[in-house]
Design a protein around this motif. Structure first.
Motif, PDB file in Angstrom:
ATOM      1  N   TYR A 105       0.843  -1.201   0.000  1.00  0.00           N
ATOM      2  CA  TYR A 105       0.000   0.000   0.000  1.00  0.00           C
ATOM      3  C   TYR A 105       0.877   1.249   0.000  1.00  0.00           C
ATOM      4  CZ  TYR A 105      -3.784  -3.133   1.720  1.00  0.00           C
ATOM      5  OH  TYR A 105      -4.696  -4.149   1.892  1.00  0.00           O
ATOM      6  N   SER A 106       1.840   1.272   0.913  1.00  0.00           N
ATOM      7  CA  SER A 106       2.728   2.435   1.035  1.00  0.00           C
ATOM      8  C   SER A 106       3.540   2.655  -0.240  1.00  0.00           C
ATOM      9  CB  SER A 106       3.690   2.255   2.213  1.00  0.00           C
ATOM     10  OG  SER A 106       2.969   2.158   3.411  1.00  0.00           O
ATOM     11  N   ARG A 155      -6.367   7.405  -4.095  1.00  0.00           N
ATOM     12  CA  ARG A 155      -5.103   8.016  -3.655  1.00  0.00           C
ATOM     13  C   ARG A 155      -5.285   9.482  -3.293  1.00  0.00           C
ATOM     14  NH1 ARG A 155      -1.647  10.144  -1.644  1.00  0.00           N
ATOM     15  NH2 ARG A 155       0.604  10.126  -1.986  1.00  0.00           N
ATOM     16  N   ARG A 215      -6.298   2.106  -5.710  1.00  0.00           N
ATOM     17  CA  ARG A 215      -5.833   0.785  -5.257  1.00  0.00           C
ATOM     18  C   ARG A 215      -7.053  -0.101  -5.046  1.00  0.00           C
ATOM     19  NH1 ARG A 215      -3.563   2.180  -0.452  1.00  0.00           N
ATOM     20  NH2 ARG A 215      -5.042   1.288   1.020  1.00  0.00           N
ATOM     21  N   GLU A 274       1.296   4.007  -2.970  1.00  0.00           N
ATOM     22  CA  GLU A 274       0.919   5.389  -2.612  1.00  0.00           C
ATOM     23  C   GLU A 274       2.072   6.332  -2.925  1.00  0.00           C
ATOM     24  OE1 GLU A 274      -0.210   5.079   1.486  1.00  0.00           O
ATOM     25  OE2 GLU A 274      -2.317   4.689   1.015  1.00  0.00           O
ATOM     26  N   LYS A 288     -12.721   5.064   0.729  1.00  0.00           N
ATOM     27  CA  LYS A 288     -12.808   3.621   0.445  1.00  0.00           C
ATOM     28  C   LYS A 288     -14.236   3.262   0.057  1.00  0.00           C
ATOM     29  CE  LYS A 288      -9.154   2.630   3.747  1.00  0.00           C
ATOM     30  NZ  LYS A 288      -8.709   1.942   4.949  1.00  0.00           N
ATOM     31  N   GLU A 293      -8.142  -3.675  -3.334  1.00  0.00           N
ATOM     32  CA  GLU A 293      -7.719  -4.747  -2.419  1.00  0.00           C
ATOM     33  C   GLU A 293      -8.734  -5.884  -2.528  1.00  0.00           C
ATOM     34  OE1 GLU A 293      -7.920  -2.799   1.351  1.00  0.00           O
ATOM     35  OE2 GLU A 293      -6.607  -1.155   0.730  1.00  0.00           O
TER      36      GLU A 293
END
Length: 515
Positions: free
Chosen positions: A367-368, A396, A378, A371, A401, A380
């Motif tokens: 994730y990091s 981003r 993103r 980003e 979400k 998931e």
């Protein structure tokens, strides 16, 4: 700069996680997380984010940078758009040599004076000194125009409209900054010749509109279209139009791209004459125009945050990254298959998506990482998502979400990407507008300059006054100057006086410090 600080902000993840049923140590990775904050130390933040976001790598010659694929792909997207648009205008691509003879370079005196400190010279071949040193092009007017005079004979040879995609070298400066000020950079340069001034004037503005579209529609960066002052115009030209951006964090304007009407100055020097329809000898009217890889730097400065890059979807190499989130006794293979199917479905709909299946990194680390690289969206997929036939989408730009059903995934993802593009532009526009300060007096001007504002002031349009403003504002931060007089002029009430001279004002002009 950024290299030495890269491991200050590292995130260590040493927890164990189950991958394909085996216990595995997750890689301890350095370089994730930035050491500097955008609002606290903008210069160091920028230097760090361009390296950590894998846009550039520093090179062993100061002021030269390696453009990595993540940056180069953005340049290619802009190039694809612009190249198609100028071809619709019947402008043709060509290529002229990198080297310039001194005799030709020095032919247009005003022009070369403007570039003289930046010209790099080749003086040796092996161990032998060259009889005549050869310059490396800082721009190509003097390279091209001797041949324009050869190719243009009569009115049927006009208009002559050429463009080239190439690199140029400008050597002299004190503060190299990736993308913004580098010794070598990529650009396109258009050079055109017309029978009449009206045709030249029309093209200048047509090209400027394409530059606005590059910034606003692709890079989501708001710009002002306007005209440069006589002092700030292109050396040797008749007038210069520009798209000007503004970086709120530093309070500096930045010239985004320029479209120049060269008038007949170069035609006179290089004897670019033609026989018009009446059989009389006439001189051509010329333009030149260019935008550079600086565009990418302006985009990074505008949208980047403390987590790294933020890329507008239209120019992002990867618009969506899909990350599997397996844990405990999850159906790992099922999750991986769902990720692969998601990428396939998005790709088939024209969305640039990829999955990150690396099993030596935790989902949190991934994730990091993405980003930092600024990927707009993103996705998931974990056990719950698999069970519910959905995916979790994380933006981003604002971190929002949402759960999206697999059934109409591509359609909804397209909508989210459009929303991100629009939000980035609107947010940047609001921030820029909050920085605009209208002033009427010198005291107001000085105060606004100290507050890093983009200043709109009534001006008498006199060169001596502009020079005096530069002198009076000289300091550690650099002097203030005119950025442009916007085409979209606010009303100027009768009797309005110039903020700096007290003489009658002729126009509204943006002032500020600049890159």
């Amino acid at each position: 700069m950024a290299g030495k600080d890269a491991d200050k902000g590292k995130k260590k993840e040493g927890k164990k996680e189950v991958v394909h049923g085996k216990k595995k140590e997750v890689k301890k990775e350095t370089g994730l997380g930035l050491s500097y904050k955008k609002d606290e130390n903008f210069g160091e933040w920028y230097s760090e984010v361009v390296v950590s976001g894998e846009m550039i790598e520093y090179y062993d010659i100061s002021g030269c940078y390696i453009l990595r694929p993540w940056a180069m792909s953005i340049w290619e997207i802009l190039q694809t758009f612009f190249d198609a648009e100028i071809k619709k205008m019947k402008i043709k691509n060509s290529y002229f040599p990198l080297f310039v003879s001194p005799a030709v370079l020095q032919k247009e005196k005003d022009h070369i004076e403007g570039f003289a400190p930046e010209v790099a010279w080749v003086t040796k071949s092996g161990d032998s000194d060259l009889e005549v040193p050869i310059a490396i092009r800082p721009t190509s007017e003097t390279v091209m125009y001797p041949y324009f005079s050869k190719w243009i004979r009569g009115h049927r040879d006009l208009p002559l409209r050429l463009n080239q995609w190439c690199n140029v070298v400008r050597w002299e400066f004190s503060n190299p900054t990736p993308f913004i000020r580098s010794r070598e950079f990529l650009w396109q340069e258009g050079h055109t010749a017309f029978a009449t001034k009206e045709e030249a004037d029309e093209e200048v503005l047509d090209i400027l509109e394409l530059y606005r579209r590059i910034y606003e529609e692709f890079l989501a960066v708001p710009v002002s279209k306007g005209k440069k002052s006589e002092l700030e115009k292109f050396a040797g030209g008749l007038y210069t139009t520009t798209v000007e951006a503004f970086i709120p964090n530093t309070g500096r304007g930045i010239q985004g791209a320029t479209s120049h009407c060269l008038g007949q100055n170069f035609a006179k020097m290089f004897e670019i004459n033609f026989e018009n329809e009446k059989g009389e000898k006439a001189m051509v009217w010329q333009n030149s125009w260019a935008y550079t890889t600086r565009t990418i730097g302006v985009m990074i400065m505008t949208h980047g945050d403390d987590k790294g890059l933020v890329l507008p979807p239209k120019v992002a190499t990867t618009q969506v990254v899909v990350i599997p989130v397996p844990y405990k006794d999850a159906n790992t293979q099922g999750i991986y298959d769902a990720c692969a199917a998601t990428v396939k479905s998005l790709n088939e709909s024209g969305i640039r998506a990829e999955a990150d299946f690396r099993d030596n990194y935790s989902p949190g680390w991934k994730y990091s990482h993405w980003e930092m690289k600024g990927v707009p969206l993103r996705i998931e997929i974990g056990p719950k998502d698999l069970a519910n036939n959905q995916v979790r989408a994380v933006r981003r730009d604002n971190g929002a979400k949402t759960d999206i059903p697999v059934a109409n995934l591509a359609e909804q993802v397209k909508d989210v990407l459009d929303s991100i593009q629009q939000n980035l532009f609107e947010t940047a526009k609001q921030k820029r507008e909050a920085c605009v300060q209208v002033v009427k007096t010198w005291d107001e001007f000085a105060e606004a300059l100290g507050q890093k504002k983009l200043i709109l002031a009534p001006w008498c349009d006199e060169e001596d006054v502009e020079k005096e403003v530069k002198t009076r504002t000289k300091g550690e931060m650099g002097a203030a100057k005119t950025l442009c007089s916007p085409f979209d002029q606010p009303e100027l009430p009768e009797g309005t006086l110039c903020f700096a001279s007290g003489k009658p004002a002729k126009k509204w002009t943006y002032w500020g410090r600049s890159y």
